[in-house]
Design a protein around this motif. Sequence first.
Motif, mmCIF file in Angstrom:
data_model
loop_
_atom_site.group_PDB
_atom_site.id
_atom_site.type_symbol
_atom_site.label_atom_id
_atom_site.label_comp_id
_atom_site.label_asym_id
_atom_site.label_seq_id
_atom_site.Cartn_x
_atom_site.Cartn_y
_atom_site.Cartn_z
ATOM 1 N N VAL A 3 50.808 34.859 46.552
ATOM 2 C CA VAL A 3 50.917 35.717 45.377
ATOM 3 C C VAL A 3 49.975 36.890 45.561
ATOM 4 O O VAL A 3 48.784 36.702 45.807
ATOM 5 N N ILE A 5 47.618 39.318 44.358
ATOM 6 C CA ILE A 5 46.829 39.588 43.162
ATOM 7 C C ILE A 5 45.969 40.826 43.343
ATOM 8 O O ILE A 5 44.943 40.992 42.696
ATOM 9 N N THR A 6 46.389 41.690 44.279
ATOM 10 C CA THR A 6 45.623 42.925 44.480
ATOM 11 C C THR A 6 45.567 43.740 43.201
ATOM 12 O O THR A 6 44.512 44.287 42.847
ATOM 13 N N PHE A 9 43.132 42.361 40.965
ATOM 14 C CA PHE A 9 41.794 42.690 41.450
ATOM 15 C C PHE A 9 41.410 44.086 41.010
ATOM 16 O O PHE A 9 40.297 44.317 40.523
ATOM 17 N N VAL A 13 38.351 45.280 38.669
ATOM 18 C CA VAL A 13 37.375 46.313 39.039
ATOM 19 C C VAL A 13 37.202 47.279 37.883
ATOM 20 O O VAL A 13 36.081 47.655 37.519
ATOM 21 N N ASN B 24 50.133 40.035 55.313
ATOM 22 C CA ASN B 24 51.075 39.686 54.261
ATOM 23 C C ASN B 24 52.321 40.529 54.259
ATOM 24 O O ASN B 24 52.953 40.750 53.236
ATOM 25 N N PHE B 112 42.982 33.643 49.358
ATOM 26 C CA PHE B 112 42.375 32.427 48.859
ATOM 27 C C PHE B 112 43.338 31.273 49.018
ATOM 28 O O PHE B 112 44.502 31.356 48.681
ATOM 29 N N ILE B 116 42.560 31.735 42.616
ATOM 30 C CA ILE B 116 41.189 32.055 42.226
ATOM 31 C C ILE B 116 41.168 32.354 40.743
ATOM 32 O O ILE B 116 42.105 32.901 40.181
ATOM 33 N N LEU B 121 37.163 36.482 40.354
ATOM 34 C CA LEU B 121 37.725 37.743 40.820
ATOM 35 C C LEU B 121 36.865 38.887 40.330
ATOM 36 O O LEU B 121 36.614 39.868 41.044
ATOM 37 N N GLU B 122 36.376 38.766 39.102
ATOM 38 C CA GLU B 122 35.532 39.828 38.585
ATOM 39 C C GLU B 122 34.201 39.879 39.321
ATOM 40 O O GLU B 122 33.635 40.957 39.507
ATOM 41 N N ILE B 124 33.789 39.344 42.457
ATOM 42 C CA ILE B 124 34.028 40.116 43.676
ATOM 43 C C ILE B 124 34.169 41.591 43.330
ATOM 44 O O ILE B 124 33.653 42.462 44.048
ATOM 45 N N ALA B 125 34.860 41.872 42.207
ATOM 46 C CA ALA B 125 35.033 43.269 41.816
ATOM 47 C C ALA B 125 33.685 43.933 41.590
ATOM 48 O O ALA B 125 33.442 45.075 42.006
ATOM 49 N N VAL B 134 35.302 49.421 46.998
ATOM 50 C CA VAL B 134 36.527 48.975 46.334
ATOM 51 C C VAL B 134 37.754 49.367 47.129
ATOM 52 O O VAL B 134 38.710 48.610 47.238
ATOM 53 N N VAL B 137 38.650 46.980 49.992
ATOM 54 C CA VAL B 137 39.340 45.720 49.740
ATOM 55 C C VAL B 137 40.810 46.051 49.625
ATOM 56 O O VAL B 137 41.288 46.467 48.587
ATOM 57 N N ALA B 138 41.519 45.834 50.727
ATOM 58 C CA ALA B 138 42.890 46.339 50.778
ATOM 59 C C ALA B 138 43.830 45.451 49.988
ATOM 60 O O ALA B 138 44.639 45.929 49.217
ATOM 61 N N LYS B 139 43.721 44.147 50.202
ATOM 62 C CA LYS B 139 44.659 43.256 49.507
ATOM 63 C C LYS B 139 43.947 41.966 49.131
ATOM 64 O O LYS B 139 43.074 41.494 49.837
ATOM 65 N N VAL B 140 44.377 41.402 48.024
ATOM 66 C CA VAL B 140 43.852 40.110 47.603
ATOM 67 C C VAL B 140 45.054 39.211 47.326
ATOM 68 O O VAL B 140 45.955 39.601 46.599
ATOM 69 N N PHE B 141 45.046 38.040 47.903
ATOM 70 C CA PHE B 141 46.207 37.157 47.764
ATOM 71 C C PHE B 141 45.794 35.743 47.411
ATOM 72 O O PHE B 141 44.768 35.258 47.878
ATOM 73 N N ASP B 142 46.620 35.082 46.632
ATOM 74 C CA ASP B 142 46.504 33.640 46.480
ATOM 75 C C ASP B 142 47.535 33.021 47.397
ATOM 76 O O ASP B 142 48.728 33.213 47.202
ATOM 77 N N GLN B 143 47.096 32.261 48.364
ATOM 78 C CA GLN B 143 48.048 31.798 49.359
ATOM 79 C C GLN B 143 48.715 30.482 49.007
ATOM 80 O O GLN B 143 49.780 30.178 49.519
#
Lengths: 341, 637
Positions: A3, A5-6, A9, A13, B24, B112, B116, B121-122, B124-125, B134, B137-143
């Motif tokens: 999924v 979630i960028t 994120f 921020v 991804n 992750f 998460i 997440l906040e 990390i933000a 900021v 951080v290109a992409k954030v994923f729940d795997q």
Amino acid sequence: MAVDITLLFRASVKTVKTRNKALGVAVGGGVDGSRDELFRRSPRPKGDFSSRAREVISHIGKLRDFLLEHRKDYINAYSYVMSEYGRMTDTERDQIDQDAQTFMRTCSEAIQQLRTQGVCKLYSEQRAIRVKRVVDKKRLSKLEPEPSTKTRESTSSEKVSRNPSEDSEEKPVTEEHPEKVPAESQPELGTWGDGKGDDELSPEEIQMFEQENQRLIGEMNSLFDEVRQIEGRVVEISRLQEIFTEKVLQQEAEIDSIHQLVVGATENIKEGNEDIREVSTLGPPGPPQCGTESRQQRSSCWQGGTSALLWPSPQGSPPDGAGQSHFDPRQTPDPRCYQEP
Amino acid sequence: MAAAAAASIRERQTVALKRMLNFNVPHVKNSTGEPVWKVLIYDRFGQDIISPLLSVKELRDMGITLHLLLHSDRDPIPDVPAVYFVMPTEENIDRMCQDLRNQLYESYYLNFISAISRSKLEDIANAALAASAVTQVAKVFDQYLNFITLEDDMFVLCNQNKELVSYRAINRPDITDTEMETVMDTIVDSLFCFFVTLGAVPIIRCSRGTAAEMVAVKLDKKLRENLRDARNSLFTGDTLGAGQFSFQRPLLVLVDRNIDLATPLHHTWTYQALVHDVLDFHLNRVNLEESSGVENSPAGARPKRKNKKSYDLTPVDKFWQKHKGSPFPEVAESVQQELESYRAQEDEVKRLKSIMGLEGEDEGAISMLSDNTAKLTSAVSSLPELLEKKRLIDLHTNVATAVLEHIKARKLDVYFEYEEKIMSKTTLDKSLLDIISDPDAGTPEDKMRLFLIYYISAQQAPSEADLEQYKKALTDAGCNLNPLQYIKQWKAFAKMASAPASYGNTTTKPMGLLSRVMNTGSQFVMEGVKNLVLKQQNLPVTRILDNLMEMKSNPETDDYRYFDPKMLRGNDSSVPRNKNPFQEAIVFVVGGGNYIEYQNLVDYIKGKQGKHILYGCSELFNATQFIKQVKCTLLVS
């Protein structure tokens, strides 16, 4: 099924940003925040060389000012509330150390960049400053474990740190100041000691403290001497290094010119050999016209041959030391190599 | 059509991992040009997930030049993207924030393993903002990959923190409600990730009054919530991919370890289960301690050196795939056959070499000659294959030899035969007491296992006098009697006197001494080891599965609860709506499983055309580990 979630994120921020703005920045964080700005700016100095150098110097100056301000605040704070000060300095000191270290690192990077452009003087000066600062820091951190006498050392060290940083450009003056400081600090210590004794300490404790003070002063003096010596040595070392690099650069230029000369000489010699050979094989000269013509023809064809000899195969690279292409491990190997049986 | 989809969980997880490593974007094989070079950062969980699936070479093919543990000292590599694959725990998040502050890499792709939480997440933000990283951080994923796949059709929940979800953790008497909740949540989270990766919503059946029921309730709730949330549902049509069976849904059978405690203690006779039981085998890697120098040491002069060797038993290993479920003598025979065919092929190649007059030269030189190219090219092209075969033969020879040594030392064949007889209630030709008091046969642990199986499967408890006798014999042999205590209380508590007793009918036919089968020159001299042939029997778990899958009526399984997360109404009914037999099933054992059950299920499903089974458990243990756990888990007396 992953999924993405960028977006979430990025949204967090934004919320964090707005939250931080709403809350403002915390007390200790204020200094660090602005210092963070400094750090952000300093790691990547842009523009031409001189502006860069000036920027770095100004950053160092600003850092010094902030440190001084910090100390002042804490001294003020101390005179009213002792316990608060103790707490703050511990964490603050750690933070300051950390930040200063990162700042030193970035400054040294910047300085290294500057170095390659060949201005060694400024570099040696910066290094001297940096080294002095490191030594000061070490001295400060050494004073940590004695809480009751912390403030006194901090005042004296503050003065020490202030002085070398103010007079960074003028080294002889720097060396004088540490001498003055111990003298200054002594009466101060005396006053501090008296002030304290009224409230809590018995006369025996006052005496003990004063003895301790004397001992500490002696230690400090020896430290000052050592530091002065080290400073001098370091400055010498930097100067020597500067000379060394200059020499190396000169030699490089000379070697290049020599190389060029040698190449020319080789060519000349070769041509000379060919001419001699040609003359010997020709035998007695025939009618002048034909002979010169044929000689010229032959010399020209010999010259063609000579140049062919000089540049034998495409695999031998032209002798140009400075122009080597940077080895890239990802380059595919030369397909020509495979053609050889 | 339905058969293909749930076929290989291993493939699905591998594909998901590869996609993640490719930032991804779905990974296109045979894409020309070199991949983007990157760095992979993982924690121990990530390591356990990746290591059975991708070899280092495959990682390199995906462009990973460096793979590092999260909590190690890492130098900054400023112009390289970094792919993180970690669990969203506090310390991991802290370390990641530290990385961001130290500006270690050019860009960060955070993945992750399980979902998460918003607050983390906040965090990390926050750190990214503070480090003004900021945009990096290109992409954030729940795997949703929080499980470890060991085989095409077998998975385990976790390896790192398996004490958290071990049999002991679930069954110990002093567990508090909150602890139980945590354990259940962990298990449910992993199962949820499993079903997300599988891309199917199962129908859940579980027995009543067990830990499995708690898991079922929670899992049902979680699936239901996710399905209702139309925006973020993970099971919508487009994510399921081709081959999704829209008509049939798989069956998830949740069983608790406590329905069958005999199988984990059972001595086994199939290759994979033996390796797991006897050697140090986990995450598809077996560690051997070899005593080299046995064959060529002169009359005891040279001391035996012990080397540690480890081998990976992967799906690429064709011999392993073929024989991991075979009885051991068959394995030994096959290794022998492979060795012989390899030698024949090697001789063939050598003959060619000598014909060409190139005796002793290496194979690379052969390709230079131009005459007789056809023969040579075929010989040469088969050489890598041959070398690979040799490597596998060596591997399996070593492993099988180690296993055989254990078998001979502990007389495991005797135990196996005896236990089979006990479990199937055929008459015993040797008294239990004799075996226990026999000093040659087996370690104290083996004897304990045997006795426990006897105790578990006995219709009625042995009389006090007998019990005392047995206890004395066991203590003489050096056993600790704690497990017996536990089993006693378990038996009383479980009220399952009827269920575990029937292990199906089985006979083991000893085929006499085996030494004639092993030709000369073989290392598998199995003198005195009986060649036992397994007849198909159904372990309790298999039986339960059979009942549920084929919709057979059976008092054992009739009162199993029924959950369907896709149904609108939440309450369960014991009457299943679906009357058709299932084509796909997933058996999950809460509290731990082992290879014996897995093998049994595989054998069972082999007979059924077009049906597939996946086997999973919260942890994988062999008998030794199980006894250790049981020793410490005494119910409150």
